[in-house]
Structures are given as structure tokens and as C-alpha cells.
Design an enzyme around this catalytic site. Structure first.
Site, PDB file in Angstrom:
ATOM      1  N   PHE A 137      42.029  41.833  41.309  1.00 20.01           N
ATOM      2  CA  PHE A 137      42.668  42.856  40.472  1.00 20.01           C
ATOM      3  C   PHE A 137      42.727  44.162  41.251  1.00 20.01           C
ATOM      4  CE2 PHE A 137      42.885  46.344  37.472  1.00 20.01           C
ATOM      5  CZ  PHE A 137      44.030  45.974  36.761  1.00 20.01           C
ATOM      6  N   ASP A 222      38.682  47.162  48.188  1.00 17.55           N
ATOM      7  CA  ASP A 222      38.876  47.821  46.899  1.00 17.55           C
ATOM      8  C   ASP A 222      37.498  47.905  46.241  1.00 17.55           C
ATOM      9  OD1 ASP A 222      39.209  48.387  44.206  1.00 17.55           O
ATOM     10  OD2 ASP A 222      41.019  47.170  43.988  1.00 17.55           O
ATOM     11  N   LYS A 251      36.910  54.505  39.478  1.00 20.26           N
ATOM     12  CA  LYS A 251      36.113  54.391  38.247  1.00 20.26           C
ATOM     13  C   LYS A 251      34.928  55.357  38.109  1.00 20.26           C
ATOM     14  CE  LYS A 251      37.562  50.019  36.374  1.00 20.26           C
ATOM     15  NZ  LYS A 251      38.507  49.255  37.206  1.00 20.26           N
TER      16      LYS A 251
HETATM   17  C1  LIG Z   1      39.924  49.180  37.493  1.00 17.95           C
HETATM   18  C2  LIG Z   1      40.322  48.652  38.817  1.00 17.95           C
HETATM   19  C3  LIG Z   1      41.523  49.033  39.433  1.00 17.95           C
HETATM   20  C4  LIG Z   1      42.547  49.918  38.754  1.00 17.95           C
HETATM   21  O1  LIG Z   1      42.077  51.180  38.475  1.00 17.95           O
HETATM   22  P1  LIG Z   1      42.927  52.139  37.475  1.00 17.95           P
HETATM   23  O2  LIG Z   1      42.169  53.433  37.511  1.00 17.95           O
HETATM   24  O3  LIG Z   1      42.920  51.488  36.145  1.00 17.95           O
HETATM   25  O4  LIG Z   1      44.287  52.246  38.044  1.00 17.95           O
HETATM   26  C5  LIG Z   1      41.786  48.553  40.706  1.00 17.95           C
HETATM   27  N1  LIG Z   1      40.924  47.735  41.329  1.00 17.95           N
HETATM   28  C6  LIG Z   1      39.770  47.342  40.768  1.00 17.95           C
HETATM   29  C7  LIG Z   1      38.849  46.457  41.529  1.00 17.95           C
HETATM   30  C8  LIG Z   1      39.438  47.777  39.492  1.00 17.95           C
HETATM   31  O5  LIG Z   1      38.300  47.350  38.917  1.00 17.95           O
END
Ligand SMILES: *Cc1c(COP(=O)(O)O)cnc(C)c1O
Length: 396
Positions: A137, A222, A251
Site C-alpha cells: 500500500f 515506504d 503518519k
Molecule cells: C498510510 C500509508 C500511506 C498513505 O498515506 P496518506 O497520508 O494516507 O496519503 C502510504 N504508505 C503506507 C505504507 C501507509 O501506511
């Protein structure tokens, strides 16, 4: 909850979220209060965001003080909190430089753009393909949903972008087979969160790093969910000491303030020159002052170490529950990014816990996810595990 809030929200707000019938009005530490005055212990933390808990007084004070001084001026000018936060992030990571933005997706967009531009500047623009992982994700913008290895996220948004390819997580042979002089970068989460709390096999990240080096591709981690202490180290790449070339954060960086960051080594970040990338709100003095307070508090109060200990404690509680209840079949994760796979719809268990005053959530339908503030106490963990014990006991 107050029916009027739900009615108004459902009437006026796009229905992009399946929401629970509860409206929150206040928080403190790991406790939230709803509009009826009922309290909940929060094992969601706004999805791994509020690592220091809700309404942290120090963060609130830093925010209020900065708000009365200067909120925003544009990145045409320098501001001190932005420079201080960048210095902190660089001195605590593999990176030399930071680009600030507002969200996770935007940090990943910046990472994708930087990787492409790095090869372009080197005169190697045929390297156009970014390999990502199945079940990953990476966000909801067009590039990041293309990077995301889950079809349901892409449904109805075709055509997605060209220049992406996918391999299964933890499958080094599959990745090796795809590597070539067309590969721009490999992008992955050092522990998949939304995809089901999937840990990398020992040695996997190192092998990915080696493959990238052999083939001249960049490695992008990420760490939007795993970063800022969530997995028991400040960044998840530290577990096996495999630094990436580019890392995205968001986050928990601002404990709830909207802030994202993309970090890289100088050699790579220098592909971004004035005008090649930008964000109006990226790294305003307001959010960077708050985030600076967050990271300094984490450091001063040893939040990462205590979070790791609480994670081990919660994991042991979950293992005990798994041994006792046949409906629970697996406990996974690291630090305070923990999951429990169950053999029934997770939504039922989430709802039952909520009725009993505990917020948890669920990914991939049947994997309960536990991502409390890193400041969660043992007593709060004990209370959650008693709650889960009684809920899981209803499935015989
Ligand atoms: C939450 C998340 C995103 C997206 O972040 P947003 O602030 O909602 O755009 C991308 N990568 C990972 C691994 C995430 O947990």
C-alpha cells in the site's frame, strides 16, 4: 452518538469511508471520549499516527505558540522550525536531505519522481520501471495507487500509470528475474501494514538491497506506517541495518498534524533542483514546529525503547490468546505494529471490542491490527487482552 452529527456528515461528506457509528469529541493519552461521554482505549491511534497519544500537552503548546507567531509563509523563504526538523531527521537516519510535504501519498509521489529524475539527470532515462510488491500500500493518488499492489485500490480508475511492475513480497527470485537495466527503483514497505502486517523474512531486505546495487536501481522504503518508532526502532530498516536510498515518512511524524517527508542521500536528492518539485504547504512553520516537538519528546522520553517493550508485552498477550482460542490462528508483526489473524470476519470482533470500550481495526478482512500509541501502558494492554479474551471466547 448524536444522530445529528451522523446525519449531517452523511449528507454533506463524500462517502469514501465506511464509518463506525461513533463521533469522538476528546482524547487524552490512549483514551478517547465519544459524544455520549463513553470512553474507549485506543489501539488504532488514528492509524499509527498519534504515537504520543491524543492531545499531548507539549505538542499542543508548541503548536499554539507557533500559531501565534507564524503559521505559513511559503517555501520561497526560510523558516527555522523547518530547518531544525530536517536536521533532526538527517542526524537520526541514513539520509542527508529532506523534502517536506503534507501526506504519505505525497511523500511517495516525491520519492517516485526523485527516482525517475535521478536516472534522467545521469543520462539514463530508459530506466523507467519501478518495481513494487503485491499486497503493498503506497497511497491513493494516481501514481501511488498504481504503485500499490492491490487491485481493489485501482478499481474504476483506469488507465493507471505506465512504468510499474509487481512481484510477491519476500520472493527474492521473482524480483531477481525482473531486474534489468530498465529498472529505475524497487519500492517496498520494510513491513507491510495495510497488506496484512507481513514481516520481511530474515535477510530479505538485504537481498533486495544487493539486487538493487548490482543492477543500478534505487531502493525506496515506504516507512510511512513503520517509521517513527512504530516497529520498535526509529525506522524499520534499522532492524537489519539495510538503509534505502530514498525513504518516505508521514503518519506519526506530526502526531496528528498533517506532515510528510521524503528523505534521501545527497547524491540522489541533488537531482531535484529549484523548480523540479514543490508543495505550497510542505513543511510550514506550524507543522514542523509541532513535529520537532514530537521527535524531541520521543528522544527525551525514550519512547522508541519503551514502545518496543510494550510491543513485546502485547505480542506475548496475543500469543497467549492464540493458544487459548482456536479462532485465532496467527500473531504477526513487530514492535507496536501487530496483527492477529482470525478465522471469522474481523469486522464483528472490531465491533464487539468497540462496544466494550476498545478501538482496534482490521486489515484484509480477517487480520486484527493493533497500533496503539507507543505510550500505551501495561494496564491498558492487560485490559485489551481481557476484552479480546471474552470476545474471542464467543467463537467456539
Ligand atoms: C498510510 C500509508 C500511506 C498513505 O498515506 P496518506 O497520508 O494516507 O496519503 C502510504 N504508505 C503506507 C505504507 C501507509 O501506511
Amino acid at each position: 452518538m448524536k444522530e445529528s452529527i451522523k446525519k449531517k456528515a452523511d449528507h454533506y461528506i463524500a462517502h469514501t469511508y465506511g464509518r463506525y457509528d461513533v463521533a469522538f469529541v476528546r482524547g487524552e493519552g490512549a483514551t478517547l471520549w465519544d459524544s455520549n461521554g463513553k470512553s474507549y482505549t485506543d489501539f488504532v491511534s488514528g492509524i499509527a499516527v498519534c504515537n504520543l497519544g491524543h492531545a499531548h500537552p507539549g505538542v499542543a503548546k508548541a503548536l499554539a505558540e507557533q500559531a501565534m507567531k507564524l503559521v505559513h509563509v511559503s517555501n520561497l523563504y526560510y523558516t527555522e522550525p523547518q530547518a531544525d526538523l530536517a536536521e533532526w531527521l538527517v542526524s537520526h537516519s541514513f539520509a542527508d536531505k529532506v523534502f517536506f510535504c503534507n501526506s504519505g501519498a505525497e511523500a511517495n509521489e516525491a520519492a517516485i519522481k526523485l527516482a525517475r529524475r535521478y536516472h534522467y539527470v545521469k543520462g539514463d532515462s530508459k530506466r523507467d520501471t519501478i518495481i513494487t510488491m503485491a499486497m503493498s500500500f503506497h497511497g491513493r493518488t494516481m501514481a501511488t495507487l498504481t504503485a500499490t499492489g492491490q487491485d481493489k485500490i485501482k478499481e474504476g480508475f483506469a488507465p493507471v500509470l505506465p512504468g510499474f511492475d509487481y512481484v510477491p513480497y519476500n520472493d527474492i527470485e521473482a524480483l531477481s528475474a525482473k531486474m534489468s537495466d530498465r529498472i529505475c527503483a524497487v519500492m517496498l514497505e520494510p513491513l507491510q501494514g495495510e497488506g496484512g502486517i507481513c514481516c520481511p523474512d530474515p535477510g530479505y531486505l538485504k537481498n533486495v538491497r544487493d539486487l538493487c546495487d548490482q543492477h543500478g536501481a534505487l531502493l525506496i522504503f515506504d516507512e510511512i506506517q513503520t517509521g517513527m518508532g512504530r516497529t520498535g526502532t526509529l525506522f524499520a530498516y534499522e532492524h537489519e541495518n539495510v538503509p534505502p536510498d530514498i525513504m518516505s515518512l508521514a503518519k506519526a511524524l506530526g502526531n496528528g498534524l498533517p506532515i510528510g517527508a521524503m528523505l534521501a542521500k545527497d547524491e540522489i536528492m541533488s537531482a531535484f533542483t529549484p523548480g523540479s518539485h514543490a508543495s505550497t504547504f510542505g513543511g510550514t512553520p506550524l507543522v514542523t514546529a509541532a513535529a520537532l516537538h514530537v521527535v524531541k519528546t520521543m528522544e527525551r522520553e525514550n519512547i522508541v525503547d519503551s514502545g518496543r517493550e510494550k510491543g513485546l508485552y502485547l505480542a506475548s498477550k496475543l500469543e497467549t490468546l492464540k493458544a487459548k482460542h482456536p479462532v485465532a490462528v496467527d500473531v504477526r508483526g513487530r514492535g507496536l505494529l501487530l496483527g492477529m489473524k482470525i478465522m471469522v470476519e474481523g469486522a464483528q470482533v472490531v465491533k464487539a471490542c468497540q462496544e466494550r470500550g476498545f478501538l482496534i481495526n482490521c486489515v484484509q478482512g480477517n487480520i486484527l491490527r493493533f497500533i496503539p500509541p507507543l505510550t500505551i501502558t501495561k494496564e491498558e494492554i492487560d485490559a485489551l487482552s481481557e476484552c479480546l479474551d471474552s470476545v474471542l471466547a464467543t467463537y467456539k
